[in-house]
Design a protein around this motif. Sequence first.
Motif, PDB file in Angstrom:
ATOM      1  N   LEU A   1      16.585 -26.875  25.834  1.00 34.99           N
ATOM      2  CA  LEU A   1      16.080 -26.910  24.461  1.00 34.99           C
ATOM      3  C   LEU A   1      15.802 -25.485  23.991  1.00 34.99           C
ATOM      4  O   LEU A   1      15.009 -24.773  24.603  1.00 34.99           O
ATOM      5  CB  LEU A   1      14.805 -27.752  24.369  1.00 34.99           C
ATOM      6  N   THR A   2      16.455 -25.068  22.904  1.00 39.57           N
ATOM      7  CA  THR A   2      16.318 -23.701  22.411  1.00 39.57           C
ATOM      8  C   THR A   2      15.924 -23.709  20.942  1.00 39.57           C
ATOM      9  O   THR A   2      16.179 -24.668  20.207  1.00 39.57           O
ATOM     10  CB  THR A   2      17.627 -22.915  22.570  1.00 39.57           C
ATOM     11  N   LEU A   3      15.300 -22.598  20.529  1.00 38.86           N
ATOM     12  CA  LEU A   3      14.913 -22.395  19.135  1.00 38.86           C
ATOM     13  C   LEU A   3      15.418 -21.028  18.697  1.00 38.86           C
ATOM     14  O   LEU A   3      15.183 -20.023  19.378  1.00 38.86           O
ATOM     15  CB  LEU A   3      13.393 -22.469  18.977  1.00 38.86           C
ATOM     16  N   THR A   4      16.101 -20.993  17.557  1.00 40.78           N
ATOM     17  CA  THR A   4      16.607 -19.753  16.986  1.00 40.78           C
ATOM     18  C   THR A   4      16.198 -19.706  15.525  1.00 40.78           C
ATOM     19  O   THR A   4      16.329 -20.699  14.796  1.00 40.78           O
ATOM     20  CB  THR A   4      18.141 -19.673  17.095  1.00 40.78           C
ATOM     21  N   ALA A   5      15.690 -18.552  15.084  1.00 43.31           N
ATOM     22  CA  ALA A   5      15.239 -18.424  13.698  1.00 43.31           C
ATOM     23  C   ALA A   5      15.530 -17.031  13.185  1.00 43.31           C
ATOM     24  O   ALA A   5      15.579 -16.056  13.956  1.00 43.31           O
ATOM     25  CB  ALA A   5      13.745 -18.734  13.581  1.00 43.31           C
ATOM     26  N   GLN A   6      15.708 -16.942  11.879  1.00 46.11           N
ATOM     27  CA  GLN A   6      15.969 -15.656  11.241  1.00 46.11           C
ATOM     28  C   GLN A   6      15.435 -15.694   9.820  1.00 46.11           C
ATOM     29  O   GLN A   6      15.630 -16.674   9.104  1.00 46.11           O
ATOM     30  CB  GLN A   6      17.470 -15.361  11.227  1.00 46.11           C
ATOM     31  N   LEU A   7      14.738 -14.633   9.413  1.00 43.08           N
ATOM     32  CA  LEU A   7      14.205 -14.509   8.057  1.00 43.08           C
ATOM     33  C   LEU A   7      14.701 -13.208   7.449  1.00 43.08           C
ATOM     34  O   LEU A   7      14.602 -12.151   8.076  1.00 43.08           O
ATOM     35  CB  LEU A   7      12.673 -14.531   8.077  1.00 43.08           C
ATOM     36  N   ASN A   8      15.247 -13.292   6.240  1.00 40.90           N
ATOM     37  CA  ASN A   8      15.640 -12.112   5.477  1.00 40.90           C
ATOM     38  C   ASN A   8      15.144 -12.289   4.045  1.00 40.90           C
ATOM     39  O   ASN A   8      15.747 -13.021   3.251  1.00 40.90           O
ATOM     40  CB  ASN A   8      17.167 -11.947   5.472  1.00 40.90           C
TER      41      ASN A   8
ATOM     42  N   ASP B   1      20.423 -14.056   4.994  1.00 39.18           N
ATOM     43  CA  ASP B   1      20.437 -15.454   5.422  1.00 39.18           C
ATOM     44  C   ASP B   1      19.114 -15.769   6.116  1.00 39.18           C
ATOM     45  O   ASP B   1      18.625 -14.962   6.925  1.00 39.18           O
ATOM     46  CB  ASP B   1      21.608 -15.693   6.371  1.00 39.18           C
ATOM     47  N   THR B   2      18.541 -16.919   5.802  1.00 37.16           N
ATOM     48  CA  THR B   2      17.279 -17.348   6.393  1.00 37.16           C
ATOM     49  C   THR B   2      17.457 -18.766   6.922  1.00 37.16           C
ATOM     50  O   THR B   2      17.826 -19.671   6.166  1.00 37.16           O
ATOM     51  CB  THR B   2      16.140 -17.315   5.356  1.00 37.16           C
ATOM     52  N   PHE B   3      17.213 -18.964   8.224  1.00 35.71           N
ATOM     53  CA  PHE B   3      17.442 -20.278   8.825  1.00 35.71           C
ATOM     54  C   PHE B   3      16.582 -20.428  10.073  1.00 35.71           C
ATOM     55  O   PHE B   3      16.034 -19.455  10.611  1.00 35.71           O
ATOM     56  CB  PHE B   3      18.912 -20.469   9.191  1.00 35.71           C
ATOM     57  N   ALA B   4      16.492 -21.675  10.549  1.00 35.83           N
ATOM     58  CA  ALA B   4      15.854 -21.994  11.827  1.00 35.83           C
ATOM     59  C   ALA B   4      16.585 -23.188  12.414  1.00 35.83           C
ATOM     60  O   ALA B   4      16.954 -24.121  11.684  1.00 35.83           O
ATOM     61  CB  ALA B   4      14.368 -22.306  11.653  1.00 35.83           C
ATOM     62  N   GLU B   5      16.798 -23.169  13.742  1.00 35.80           N
ATOM     63  CA  GLU B   5      17.509 -24.264  14.390  1.00 35.80           C
ATOM     64  C   GLU B   5      16.917 -24.518  15.768  1.00 35.80           C
ATOM     65  O   GLU B   5      16.721 -23.596  16.552  1.00 35.80           O
ATOM     66  CB  GLU B   5      19.001 -23.946  14.533  1.00 35.80           C
ATOM     67  N   ALA B   6      16.653 -25.774  16.036  1.00 37.29           N
ATOM     68  CA  ALA B   6      16.281 -26.228  17.371  1.00 37.29           C
ATOM     69  C   ALA B   6      17.426 -27.082  17.888  1.00 37.29           C
ATOM     70  O   ALA B   6      17.894 -27.992  17.186  1.00 37.29           O
ATOM     71  CB  ALA B   6      14.985 -27.034  17.333  1.00 37.29           C
ATOM     72  N   ALA B   7      17.899 -26.783  19.105  1.00 37.57           N
ATOM     73  CA  ALA B   7      19.071 -27.478  19.643  1.00 37.57           C
ATOM     74  C   ALA B   7      18.796 -27.926  21.068  1.00 37.57           C
ATOM     75  O   ALA B   7      18.262 -27.157  21.884  1.00 37.57           O
ATOM     76  CB  ALA B   7      20.299 -26.570  19.601  1.00 37.57           C
ATOM     77  N   TYR B   8      19.166 -29.164  21.353  1.00 32.87           N
ATOM     78  CA  TYR B   8      19.053 -29.714  22.706  1.00 32.87           C
ATOM     79  C   TYR B   8      20.457 -30.000  23.229  1.00 32.87           C
ATOM     80  O   TYR B   8      21.258 -30.666  22.560  1.00 32.87           O
ATOM     81  CB  TYR B   8      18.226 -30.995  22.706  1.00 32.87           C
TER      82      TYR B   8
ATOM     83  N   VAL C   1      22.057 -32.304  20.246  1.00 32.62           N
ATOM     84  CA  VAL C   1      21.217 -32.782  19.155  1.00 32.62           C
ATOM     85  C   VAL C   1      20.542 -31.562  18.550  1.00 32.62           C
ATOM     86  O   VAL C   1      19.943 -30.757  19.278  1.00 32.62           O
ATOM     87  CB  VAL C   1      20.165 -33.799  19.629  1.00 32.62           C
ATOM     88  N   SER C   2      20.619 -31.405  17.241  1.00 34.99           N
ATOM     89  CA  SER C   2      20.064 -30.205  16.620  1.00 34.99           C
ATOM     90  C   SER C   2      19.391 -30.554  15.304  1.00 34.99           C
ATOM     91  O   SER C   2      19.758 -31.518  14.618  1.00 34.99           O
ATOM     92  CB  SER C   2      21.164 -29.166  16.380  1.00 34.99           C
ATOM     93  N   VAL C   3      18.387 -29.739  14.971  1.00 36.33           N
ATOM     94  CA  VAL C   3      17.733 -29.783  13.666  1.00 36.33           C
ATOM     95  C   VAL C   3      17.888 -28.393  13.068  1.00 36.33           C
ATOM     96  O   VAL C   3      17.452 -27.403  13.672  1.00 36.33           O
ATOM     97  CB  VAL C   3      16.244 -30.166  13.767  1.00 36.33           C
ATOM     98  N   PHE C   4      18.506 -28.323  11.902  1.00 38.61           N
ATOM     99  CA  PHE C   4      18.845 -27.041  11.301  1.00 38.61           C
ATOM    100  C   PHE C   4      18.292 -26.977   9.886  1.00 38.61           C
ATOM    101  O   PHE C   4      18.462 -27.927   9.103  1.00 38.61           O
ATOM    102  CB  PHE C   4      20.364 -26.866  11.278  1.00 38.61           C
ATOM    103  N   THR C   5      17.628 -25.880   9.570  1.00 39.97           N
ATOM    104  CA  THR C   5      17.077 -25.664   8.231  1.00 39.97           C
ATOM    105  C   THR C   5      17.553 -24.314   7.715  1.00 39.97           C
ATOM    106  O   THR C   5      17.433 -23.312   8.421  1.00 39.97           O
ATOM    107  CB  THR C   5      15.536 -25.687   8.250  1.00 39.97           C
ATOM    108  N   ARG C   6      18.106 -24.311   6.522  1.00 35.35           N
ATOM    109  CA  ARG C   6      18.461 -23.050   5.847  1.00 35.35           C
ATOM    110  C   ARG C   6      17.723 -23.005   4.523  1.00 35.35           C
ATOM    111  O   ARG C   6      17.772 -23.967   3.747  1.00 35.35           O
ATOM    112  CB  ARG C   6      19.962 -22.930   5.625  1.00 35.35           C
ATOM    113  N   LEU C   7      17.047 -21.874   4.263  1.00 34.57           N
ATOM    114  CA  LEU C   7      16.278 -21.688   3.040  1.00 34.57           C
ATOM    115  C   LEU C   7      16.825 -20.498   2.272  1.00 34.57           C
ATOM    116  O   LEU C   7      17.545 -19.657   2.822  1.00 34.57           O
ATOM    117  CB  LEU C   7      14.797 -21.471   3.366  1.00 34.57           C
TER     118      LEU C   7
ATOM    119  N   ARG D   1      19.635 -26.348   3.617  1.00 35.76           N
ATOM    120  CA  ARG D   1      19.421 -27.576   4.377  1.00 35.76           C
ATOM    121  C   ARG D   1      17.917 -27.791   4.490  1.00 35.76           C
ATOM    122  O   ARG D   1      17.207 -26.918   4.987  1.00 35.76           O
ATOM    123  CB  ARG D   1      19.999 -27.449   5.783  1.00 35.76           C
ATOM    124  N   LEU D   2      17.437 -28.984   4.083  1.00 35.27           N
ATOM    125  CA  LEU D   2      15.990 -29.160   3.988  1.00 35.27           C
ATOM    126  C   LEU D   2      15.467 -30.423   4.674  1.00 35.27           C
ATOM    127  O   LEU D   2      14.698 -31.185   4.062  1.00 35.27           O
ATOM    128  CB  LEU D   2      15.585 -29.203   2.496  1.00 35.27           C
TER     129      LEU D   2
END
Length: 591
Positions: free
Chosen positions: A184-191, A214-221, A228-234, A245-246
Motif C-alpha cells: 500500500l503506497t501513497l503519492t502526492a504532489q502540490l503545485n 499539477d496537483t494530485f494524490a493517489e493511494a494504491a494497493y 485498487v487505487s483512489v486518485f484525486t486531482r485538484l 477527479r473528486l
Amino acid sequence: PYFAEGASASGAGKEITLLRATVTYGEPGPWQPTLVADKIIYTPGQRLRTENSRAGVGRAQPLPLPHLTQNLRDPLTSFVTLNAGYRSSLGLVAEAGLHLPTAPGVMVGGELGVYTSRGVMVGPSGSYARGSGADAGGGDLRGSFRTGYINDHGDKKSDLLGRAVPENRGYIEWTHAQSLAENLTLTAQLNWWKDSEILRDFRPDAFYRVQQPDTFAEAAYAGRNYFVSVFTRLQPNNFSVAQERLPELRFDLLPTAIGGGFYERLNASAAVLRESAPLRQPRLQTTRLDAYYTLARPITHEDWLSFTPVGGARVTHYGDSKTANPRGAAATTRTLGELGFDAALRTSATFDYKNPLWKIDGLRHLFTPRLGYRFIPEADKNRARIPPIDREVFSTYLRPLGLGDTRNLDDLRATNTLRLGFDNTLQTRDATYGSRDLVTFNVANDFRLKRAPGERTASETHAELALTPVRWLEASVYQSVAPQSLTLREFNSALTLRDGEAWSLRFSNNFLRHQLHDYALDARARLNERFDTLVRLRYDARTRRFNEQGYGLVQNLANTWRLSYVVNLFSGPRRESRLGFSIQVDAIGFR
C-alpha cells in the motif's frame, strides 16, 4: 569522511567527547565545510551531537546551530546553492539556499533571492526521509517542499490569459511518497502558483521542466494480480485547465488465465469529474461509472508465431451532467463492443561477426512483423450528452488501438482500424552479461477502414531509429511521413558524442510542419582538472535567429563546490531577459 580535533578528548571507543572542537567534512582546507562547538559527542561511524555550535566554510562559521544531531550515514546537507549575476528583467541578482539537519532524516532551511529591479523573494524549504534506504533517497517515507513569496514592484507584464500580474506573488511546491503498509503506497504532489509566470520569471530552469502545474494524490494497493487505487486531482490555480477527479476509485485486474487458454482483463472505476476553464462558463461536471471487460485467447505455434483474438465490452454511465448546454444533460449510459486481434511473427538470425574496436562479439537480428485490428462501432453515440472532460488531445504519435487502453473516454469515435508494424533489433553479446542493443528500427502505420472527417485511409508512416553501437555514441531519429505524397510531417533527431569526462557534444532538432523547426547544440569540454567549458545554442530556422545562446565556465573548487559562470543571450519576443550573467555555486562533495 569527517576530521575532528579539539582542546581535549575523553571517553571510551564507543563514545568520545571533545571540548572546544572543530569538525571538518573531508581533509581540513580553506573551502571545506566546518563546524565549531563548545562540546561534540562523537559515536564512531554512527552519529555526531553538538552543543553551542556554529557552521560555515573554512575559518568562517556564521550560522548558529545551538544543538545539532547528525547521523554520519546521512548526507550532511541535501541542498546548498549560491547564485549571483544580472538579468535585464530582474536587475542585479543574488540568490542563496540552504538545508540543514534539524531531526533524524529531516532537512529544513530556506531560500532567499534579492533582485534590484523586482524586490526580495523568501520562503522556507526542506526535505524529509524515513526508513531503510533513506540515506540513498529511498525509504518508507520521503518528500520535499519549496516555497517563495515576493512583493514585486517591477515590470510584471501580463499572465497567460492577458491579465495583469499581481504585485504580491508566490508559489508552493510539495512532493510526498510513502509506504503505508505492505503493498500500500501513497503519492502526492502540490503545485500552487499565485500567477502563471512566477516560476518563469524567477526560476526558469524549473519552469522549462514543468510548465503546467499539477496537483494530485493517489493511494494504491497492489494485490496478487490486481490494483485498487483512489486518485484525486485538484486545480488550485486559476489560470490553467485541469481534468479534476473528486475523487476516482479504480480497480484493475491484470490479464488472468481462467482456463481453456483464455485470459480475462477487467477495469472498473467510479469518478466525480470536473473541469473549469478560466475563460469558459459554465464548467463541465459529471459523475461517471465505467467498466471494461475483455477476453483474449492466445494461439501460438512454437515460439515464433502468436495470434490473439480479442473481444470486449465497455459500459459507461454518466449521471446528471453540466455541459456546454446551459440546461446540462440528463443521465445517459453508453454500451460499446470491441472485436479484434493481435498477431506477431518472431524471426531471428545470427552472424559470426567480431569487431574488437567496436566491441562487437557476434550479431543477432530480431525481426518481428506485427498486425493489430480493432472494430469498435458507434463509439461516438450519445456524444452530445457527454461532457468532454477526458477528451482527445493533440498528439503526433499513433494512439492506443484497444478500447481498454484509450484515455479520451469522453470523446470517443467509431474505430475500424488495422495497424501494421515492423520491429527490428540488432544485438551483440555484452562483455558483462546478456546482450547489448546496437540498433533498433521500428515502423508502424494505421489503415482506417472507417475515417473521421478530414482523415485519409492510410495514416502517416511512423518510424523510429536508435543507434548505440558504442558507449561514446548515441543517435536517435523519429519521423512521420504522409505516404500519399511522401510529405515529411515531423522529424526529430539527436546525436550524442562523448569521450569519457574529457568532452561531450549533443546535437538535436525538432521539426513539425507549419509549427516547429529548431536546432539545439549542447557542448562541454574539460580544460583541466579544475575547469570545464560549456556552450548552449538554440536556433529557430523559421525566424532565422538564435533564440538562446549560453556560454560558460565551470570550476571544481576543492572537490566540494561547483562554480558556474554563464552568459546568456536571448532573442525574439519573450518574457525572459535579452541578456543575463550568473555565477552559481552548488555543493557537490558532501551530499
